[in-house]
Each structure stands twice: as structure tokens, then as C-alpha cells.
Design an enzyme around this catalytic site. Structure first.
Site, PDB file in Angstrom:
ATOM      1  N   LEU A   8       0.765  13.227  -5.541  1.00  0.00           N
ATOM      2  CA  LEU A   8       1.994  13.358  -4.546  1.00  0.00           C
ATOM      3  C   LEU A   8       2.633  12.026  -4.811  1.00  0.00           C
ATOM      4  O   LEU A   8       2.321  10.902  -4.255  1.00  0.00           O
ATOM      5  CB  LEU A   8       1.597  13.748  -3.308  1.00  0.00           C
ATOM      6  CG  LEU A   8       0.841  14.875  -3.248  1.00  0.00           C
ATOM      7  CD1 LEU A   8       0.713  15.303  -1.711  1.00  0.00           C
ATOM      8  CD2 LEU A   8       1.157  16.136  -4.062  1.00  0.00           C
ATOM      9  N   ARG A  15      11.157   2.779   3.579  1.00  0.00           N
ATOM     10  CA  ARG A  15      10.769   1.712   4.310  1.00  0.00           C
ATOM     11  C   ARG A  15      10.431   0.493   3.077  1.00  0.00           C
ATOM     12  O   ARG A  15      10.742  -0.651   3.774  1.00  0.00           O
ATOM     13  CB  ARG A  15       9.618   1.846   5.124  1.00  0.00           C
ATOM     14  CG  ARG A  15      10.055   2.584   6.345  1.00  0.00           C
ATOM     15  CD  ARG A  15       8.911   2.885   7.069  1.00  0.00           C
ATOM     16  NE  ARG A  15       8.175   3.922   6.763  1.00  0.00           N
ATOM     17  CZ  ARG A  15       6.779   4.283   7.151  1.00  0.00           C
ATOM     18  NH1 ARG A  15       6.156   3.457   7.852  1.00  0.00           N
ATOM     19  NH2 ARG A  15       6.167   5.464   6.674  1.00  0.00           N
ATOM     20  N   GLY A  78       7.479  18.448   2.664  1.00  0.00           N
ATOM     21  CA  GLY A  78       6.123  18.261   3.094  1.00  0.00           C
ATOM     22  C   GLY A  78       5.204  18.509   2.025  1.00  0.00           C
ATOM     23  O   GLY A  78       5.155  18.721   1.032  1.00  0.00           O
ATOM     24  N   GLY A 137      -3.239  11.896  10.130  1.00  0.00           N
ATOM     25  CA  GLY A 137      -3.811  13.285  10.478  1.00  0.00           C
ATOM     26  C   GLY A 137      -5.406  13.022  10.976  1.00  0.00           C
ATOM     27  O   GLY A 137      -6.149  12.370  10.355  1.00  0.00           O
ATOM     28  N   ASN A 166      -7.689  11.617   7.923  1.00  0.00           N
ATOM     29  CA  ASN A 166      -7.295  12.112   6.587  1.00  0.00           C
ATOM     30  C   ASN A 166      -6.827  11.074   5.788  1.00  0.00           C
ATOM     31  O   ASN A 166      -5.731  10.670   5.960  1.00  0.00           O
ATOM     32  CB  ASN A 166      -6.441  13.311   6.713  1.00  0.00           C
ATOM     33  CG  ASN A 166      -5.942  13.844   5.367  1.00  0.00           C
ATOM     34  OD1 ASN A 166      -6.740  13.761   4.323  1.00  0.00           O
ATOM     35  ND2 ASN A 166      -4.744  14.347   5.146  1.00  0.00           N
ATOM     36  N   TYR A 363       9.848 -30.601 -30.050  1.00  0.00           N
ATOM     37  CA  TYR A 363      10.267 -29.295 -30.161  1.00  0.00           C
ATOM     38  C   TYR A 363       9.630 -28.944 -31.690  1.00  0.00           C
ATOM     39  O   TYR A 363      10.352 -29.791 -32.643  1.00  0.00           O
ATOM     40  CB  TYR A 363      11.472 -28.963 -29.916  1.00  0.00           C
ATOM     41  CG  TYR A 363      11.802 -27.619 -30.354  1.00  0.00           C
ATOM     42  CD1 TYR A 363      11.147 -26.431 -29.815  1.00  0.00           C
ATOM     43  CD2 TYR A 363      12.632 -27.150 -31.351  1.00  0.00           C
ATOM     44  CE1 TYR A 363      11.408 -25.252 -30.275  1.00  0.00           C
ATOM     45  CE2 TYR A 363      13.042 -25.944 -31.884  1.00  0.00           C
ATOM     46  CZ  TYR A 363      12.620 -24.860 -31.238  1.00  0.00           C
ATOM     47  OH  TYR A 363      12.667 -23.677 -31.790  1.00  0.00           O
ATOM     48  N   ASN A 374       0.063 -36.306 -37.512  1.00  0.00           N
ATOM     49  CA  ASN A 374       0.614 -36.717 -36.510  1.00  0.00           C
ATOM     50  C   ASN A 374       2.106 -36.525 -36.255  1.00  0.00           C
ATOM     51  O   ASN A 374       2.842 -37.041 -36.918  1.00  0.00           O
ATOM     52  CB  ASN A 374       0.338 -38.258 -36.489  1.00  0.00           C
ATOM     53  CG  ASN A 374       0.448 -38.987 -34.950  1.00  0.00           C
ATOM     54  OD1 ASN A 374      -0.160 -38.483 -34.026  1.00  0.00           O
ATOM     55  ND2 ASN A 374       1.600 -39.596 -34.869  1.00  0.00           N
ATOM     56  N   SER A 402       8.048 -41.627 -34.643  1.00  0.00           N
ATOM     57  CA  SER A 402       8.704 -41.085 -33.201  1.00  0.00           C
ATOM     58  C   SER A 402      10.325 -40.855 -33.395  1.00  0.00           C
ATOM     59  O   SER A 402      10.671 -41.467 -34.285  1.00  0.00           O
ATOM     60  CB  SER A 402       8.465 -42.126 -32.213  1.00  0.00           C
ATOM     61  OG  SER A 402       7.120 -42.067 -32.010  1.00  0.00           O
TER      62      SER A 402
HETATM   63  C1  UD1 Z   1      -0.080  12.687   5.279  1.00  0.00           C
HETATM   64  C2  UD1 Z   1      -1.073  13.546   5.714  1.00  0.00           C
HETATM   65  C3  UD1 Z   1      -2.084  12.690   7.043  1.00  0.00           C
HETATM   66  C4  UD1 Z   1      -2.717  11.698   6.345  1.00  0.00           C
HETATM   67  C5  UD1 Z   1      -1.607  10.800   5.661  1.00  0.00           C
HETATM   68  C6  UD1 Z   1      -2.532   9.726   4.890  1.00  0.00           C
HETATM   69  C7  UD1 Z   1       0.032  15.602   5.553  1.00  0.00           C
HETATM   70  C8  UD1 Z   1       0.660  16.798   6.202  1.00  0.00           C
HETATM   71  N1  UD1 Z   1      -0.301  14.537   6.303  1.00  0.00           N
HETATM   72  O1  UD1 Z   1       0.634  12.011   6.238  1.00  0.00           O
HETATM   73  O2  UD1 Z   1      -2.882  13.516   7.397  1.00  0.00           O
HETATM   74  O3  UD1 Z   1      -3.453  11.077   7.260  1.00  0.00           O
HETATM   75  O4  UD1 Z   1      -0.917  11.381   4.734  1.00  0.00           O
HETATM   76  O5  UD1 Z   1      -1.677   8.747   4.398  1.00  0.00           O
HETATM   77  O6  UD1 Z   1      -0.417  15.746   4.330  1.00  0.00           O
HETATM   78  N2  UD1 Z   1       4.868  13.735  -0.524  1.00  0.00           N
HETATM   79  C9  UD1 Z   1       5.467  14.247  -1.466  1.00  0.00           C
HETATM   80  N3  UD1 Z   1       6.454  15.270  -1.058  1.00  0.00           N
HETATM   81  C10 UD1 Z   1       6.616  15.712   0.334  1.00  0.00           C
HETATM   82  C11 UD1 Z   1       6.096  15.037   1.214  1.00  0.00           C
HETATM   83  C12 UD1 Z   1       5.029  13.885   0.857  1.00  0.00           C
HETATM   84  O7  UD1 Z   1       5.526  14.159  -2.544  1.00  0.00           O
HETATM   85  O8  UD1 Z   1       7.517  16.413   0.423  1.00  0.00           O
HETATM   86  C13 UD1 Z   1       4.126  12.605  -0.958  1.00  0.00           C
HETATM   87  C14 UD1 Z   1       4.538  10.958  -0.576  1.00  0.00           C
HETATM   88  O9  UD1 Z   1       5.464  10.445  -1.458  1.00  0.00           O
HETATM   89  C15 UD1 Z   1       3.373  10.370  -0.531  1.00  0.00           C
HETATM   90  C16 UD1 Z   1       2.059  11.451   0.161  1.00  0.00           C
HETATM   91  O10 UD1 Z   1       2.838  12.682  -0.319  1.00  0.00           O
HETATM   92  O11 UD1 Z   1       2.772   9.847  -1.614  1.00  0.00           O
HETATM   93  C17 UD1 Z   1       1.723  11.389   1.460  1.00  0.00           C
HETATM   94  O12 UD1 Z   1       3.082  11.749   2.095  1.00  0.00           O
HETATM   95  P1  UD1 Z   1       3.703  10.927   3.740  1.00  0.00           P
HETATM   96  O13 UD1 Z   1       4.614  11.330   4.086  1.00  0.00           O
HETATM   97  O14 UD1 Z   1       3.067   9.359   3.494  1.00  0.00           O
HETATM   98  O15 UD1 Z   1       2.610  11.644   4.490  1.00  0.00           O
HETATM   99  P2  UD1 Z   1       2.327  11.462   5.997  1.00  0.00           P
HETATM  100  O16 UD1 Z   1       3.169  11.959   6.713  1.00  0.00           O
HETATM  101  O17 UD1 Z   1       1.861   9.852   6.116  1.00  0.00           O
END
Ligand code: UD1
Ligand code: CA
Length: 452
Positions: A8, A15, A78, A137, A166, A363, A374, A402
Site C-alpha cells: 500500500l 506530513r 482507506g 489500530g 496492528n 591534475y 614521478n 614540478s
Molecule cells: C493503519 C491501520 C492501523 C495500523 C497502522 C500502522 C487501517 C484502517 N489502519 O492506520 O490499524 O496500526 O496502519 O501504521 O488499516 N494507504 C493507501 N490508500 C489509502 C489509505 C492508505 O494506499 O486509501 C496506504 C498509505 O499510503 C500507507 C498505508 O496504507 O502506506 C497505511 O495508511 P495510513 O493512513 O498510514 O494508515 P493508518 O491510519 O496509520
């Protein structure tokens, strides 16, 4: 093992405050997501699905050399929605490993253990206990079985006290995953499709859900800002430094050592502080590297001494050479055995023969220097006429006085001598002396001027 991976990496990484997608920020000189790709390849993953969204062009360019299945998540709704984008590419029979793109230190051994855990269960999660679990999580358990993951924002005060969290990394059967993904909704505090909701669905179907753990929390730590980037960089460098020390390398201060690439080492190498190594580098045995050196894509053979503040890039240094302090070996340079290059000497596309020396302020560019030559202080090969580059040949045993300028194309014969301060524009034959400088006049009875 046959298994698909979903990484993902669609999030924007707000940030980081960067135009570079977060997962391309480097750790040890390599994009963080590339670390994850390399690690899953090590555990035998075949089908790697990258869920991407922001910075598509930059990602595709930076990761072009990998065989990836690109899954566009145009809108980030998500983590569950993110995995849905990869679902069409996952088969029913295989296991699917889900990873996050921003936790680059995950180890192959930890993933292997997660696979073993999956073999005893229907679903395996990578979890970890944190002193401060806020934002993460939480793992809800019923005995050995995990029964749900509750996101921090949705958790009750009692659930927020749970310290097992998680990591976002898990493995389950493809058919199960796709069924559960199709049942997700976004009725939660963040209005997102949570991947974590599949855990409760699995538990409700009576599935066995087990957790395994990484060797340390840093291994699964995600990077969201540049402070975390710096912290993970240090952790990664410490790991590499420990690995080198265990192979017989002395690092005078492992905190002040940076390896951004691959380093092959012999034994009894001593590396002083603030040495930076990039690309593919090999260092033989009994080599000493002084403080503040930069080594890029080069090889340094046994017995060499590289003194402080030297830069060696795309160059080969043979046995028992001495380099520096303050030397610069540029691409295409080859130093043969026992050669010496001293302070403020720059070599480019140049061979310096066995036992030859260029010790001070010189150089040499596009030059082949024979053995036992040398090169006097301040010698310059004039290899460039403003448009084209030309070569210089200097034969075995030659002596260049030199402060000479050698205007290429030109050749200086074996055992030839060039007088100090010469501007040499015509080739010199073997054993000849060439002097090309204004004749000295001595004036007798010279009176100094007196003050008026
Ligand atoms: C997520 C987990 C949480 C865990 C945490 C660990 C869920 C709902 N929550 O939370 O339980 O403790 O990671 O770091 O899964 N991403 C996408 N598409 C999206 C959203 C996220 O590709 O629509 C990717 C982000 O780029 C990232 C990863 O998923 O690499 C995690 O996303 P992030 O928003 O950091 O999740 P958290 O809310 O921190
Ligand atoms: Ca996160």
C-alpha cells in the site's frame, strides 16, 4: 512458496512536506518502498502489486526496473479500498501478503515467520506491543485468537489502553480476502474503508487468527515525517554498521558511518569517522580509510591507505596504493599496485602505473602513466582545448619536473625527463630531456631602487 504481495503506497504523505512521494524518500540511499520490494523478493514473492495514487510519474520512473503490477487507487478512501484495487489480480488459491509502503525496515526473517504462523491458522497478523500505542489500530483478543482490530479513533477508552497494535502487515488466503473486501463499509470515525475490518469478519466466520511479532518495533515503524525518516535512517545505518563489524571491520565510530548501497569487505579494515560509502563498493583486507572520505562505486584492493578527506568515484585502486589526504579520483581512474596520489591531486580517466607517484597539487586527465613515473608537484595535463578532449601518454620511468604543463595530445617517452616549469607542446622521445621555459638571465651589479 507461491504468494502475492500487495504493497500500500497510495497515500500522499502530507506530513513529509515534499514534492517527492513519501515512499520514494530514501533510506540508506534507496527509496523506502524499494527496500520492501527487495525484501519480499527475498522471501520468494512472485506477484508484487503496488497500490499507488499520488506521484504516479515519479513512482513509475523510480521503480521502473522492478517487475510490478501497478494498481491505481485514484482516490484514497482507506486501506481496505486500497487493497480492493489489487483484488482483480489476486487468485483464490494463493496466500496474499499485505504490507505498507512506508515501513522499510521489515526483515525477510520476520515475514518468513509470519508465513509459518499462517500455516497454523487461517489468517496471520504481524503485531507489536508499543509503550505509546496512540494513533494505531488496537488488537482485540479472545484468548489466543485475535477477534478484531479497532482503530484508535473508533476505540473505547478501555480499548485504547491495549498496547498490542496492528503493524498493517498481514497474510491471508486470496479467496477469503476478496470476499471480505467486498463486504467493507465506511461507517466509522474516519469515513474510510478499513482493511482492518476484515479481521472481525474472519473471526465471525470462526477463522483462526494468529499473530507473530517482529524482532523489534523499529522494524515495523512507519515513516510519516522527516523526524521519523531520520530516526529510521539511523536505525538502518546502525544495522549495517553492526553487520560490517561482525565481518571484521573496525568502525571507529559506528554512529558516524553511512553506507548507501552495497559494500563488500575483506578483513581488518579500519574506517575512521564520517566516511560515506555509496553505490557498489568493495574494500579488500588491511585497508585503512581516514576520516571524511567519500567512496562511490569503486574498488579498493588489499593494503591500501586512503587518507582523510579523499573522494574516490568510479575508480579502481589496486593493492598497496596510497591516496590522499585531499585527493580526488574521478570516474575512469585506475591506480595500479603501489601507486601514490597525494594532497590536492585530481585524476580523471587516467591510469597511474605500478609504483608511480603524483604526490602534490596535480591534475591528470585522459592520461596513461606508465610504471615508476614521478609526476612533480603542480603538474597539469592540458587535456581540453575548449571544445575537444585529448590524451596524454607518459612512458615508464619518466620524470616530470614540478609545475609543468603537458599540452595534449602528446606523448612523453620512457625514462624521459621534463624540466621543471616547462610547457610541453611537442612529444618527447625515450630518455630525452625536454625543457620549455624562458632562459634565466643573471644581471651583475644590479642596484635595487631606493626610496625617493
Ligand atoms: C493503519 C491501520 C492501523 C495500523 C497502522 C500502522 C487501517 C484502517 N489502519 O492506520 O490499524 O496500526 O496502519 O501504521 O488499516 N494507504 C493507501 N490508500 C489509502 C489509505 C492508505 O494506499 O486509501 C496506504 C498509505 O499510503 C500507507 C498505508 O496504507 O502506506 C497505511 O495508511 P495510513 O493512513 O498510514 O494508515 P493508518 O491510519 O496509520
Ligand atoms: Ca500510518
Amino acid at each position: 512458496m507461491t504468494c502475492s504481495v500487495v504493497i500500500l503506497a497510495a497515500g500522499k504523505g502530507t506530513r513529509m512536506k515534499s514534492t517527492l512521494p513519501k515512499v520514494l524518500h530514501p533510506i540508506g540511499g534507496k527509496p523506502m518502498v524499494q527496500h520492501i520490494i527487495d525484501t519480499v523478493k527475498q522471501v520468494g514473492a512472485t506477484n508484487i502489486n503496488l497500490v499507488y495514487g499520488h506521484g504516479a510519474d515519479q513512482l513509475q520512473q523510480a521503480l521502473a526496473h522492478n517487475e510490478l503490477n501497478w494498481c491505481l487507487q485514484a482516490e484514497q478512501l482507506g486501506t481496505g479500498h486500497a487493497v480492493q484495487q489489487a483484488a482483480p489480480f489476486l487468485s483464490d488459491e494463493e496466500d496474499v501478503l499485505i504490507l505498507v509502503g512506508d515501513a522499510p525496515l521489515i526483515k525477510a526473517s520476520t515475514l518468513s515467520e509470519l508465513f509459518s504462523t499462517k500455516q497454523q491458522a487461517d489468517l496471520a497478523l504481524l503485531t507489536v506491543h508499543l509503550d505509546d500505542p496512540s494513533g494505531m489500530g488496537r488488537i482485540i483478543r479472545q484468548g489466543d485468537n485475535v477477534s478484531a482490530i479497532v482503530e484508535h479513533k473508533d476505540a473505547t477508552p478501555a480499548q485504547r489502553k491495549i498496547t498490542e497494535i496492528n503493524t498493517g502487515m498481514m497474510i491471508m488466503n486470496g479467496k477469503d480476502l476478496k470476499r471480505w473486501l467486498s463486504q467493507l463499509n465506511n461507517q466509522n470515525a474516519q469515513g474510510e474503508f478499513y482493511l482492518t475490518d476484515v479481521i472481525e469478519m474472519a473471526a465471525n466466520e470462526g477463522k483462526i487468527i494468529r499473530a507473530s511479532h517482529p524482532t523489534s518495533a523499529t522494524e515495523v515503524e512507519g515513516i510519516n515525517n522527516r523526524m521519523q525518516l531520520a530516526k529510521i535512517e539511523r536505525a538502518f545505518q546502525t544495522e549495517q554498521a553492526n553487520d560490517l563489524m561482525s565481518k571484521g571491520v573496525t568502525l571507529l565510530d559506528p554512529q558516524r558511518f553511512d553506507l548507501r548501497g552495497d559494500l563488500v569487505v575483506g578483513q581488518d579494515i579500519v574506517i575512521d569517522v564520517n566516511v560515506v560509502i555509496e553505490g557498489t563498493v568493495s574494500i579488500g583486507s588491511n585497508v585503512k580509510i581516514g576520516p571524511n572520505c567519500l567512496l562511490i562505486d569503486c574498488s579498493i584492493a588489499d593494503g591500501c591507505v586512503i587518507e582523510a578527506n579523499s573522494i574516490i568515484e568510479q575508480a579502481q585502486v589496486a593493492e598497496n596504493c596510497q591516496v590522499g589526504p585531499f585527493a580526488r579520483l574521478r570516474p575512469g581512474t585506475e591506480m595500479r599496485e603501489n601507486a601514490k596520489v597525494g594532497n590536492f591531486v585530481e585524476l580523471k580517466k587516467t591510469v597511474l602505473g605500478v609504483g608511480s607517484k603524483a604526490n602534490h597539487f596535480t591534475y591528470l586527465g585522459d592520461t596513461t602513466v606508465g610504471d615508476k613515473v614521478n609526476i612533480g608537484a603542480g603538474t597539469i595535463t592540458c587535456n581540453y582545448d575548449g571544445v575537444n578532449k585529448f590524451r596524454t601518454e607518459i612512458g615508464d620511468g619518466a620524470f616530470i619536473g614540478s609545475n609543468s604543463s603537458i599540452v595534449a595530445p602528446i606523448s612523453i617517452g620512457k625514462n624521459a625527463t621534463v624540466g621543471a616549469g616547462s610547457v610541453i607542446t611537442k612529444s618527447v622521445d625515450d630518455a630525452e630531456l625536454a625543457i620549455a621555459r624562458a632562459k634565466q638571465r643573471n644581471i651583475e651589479g644590479w642596484q635595487r631602487p631606493v626610496k625617493k
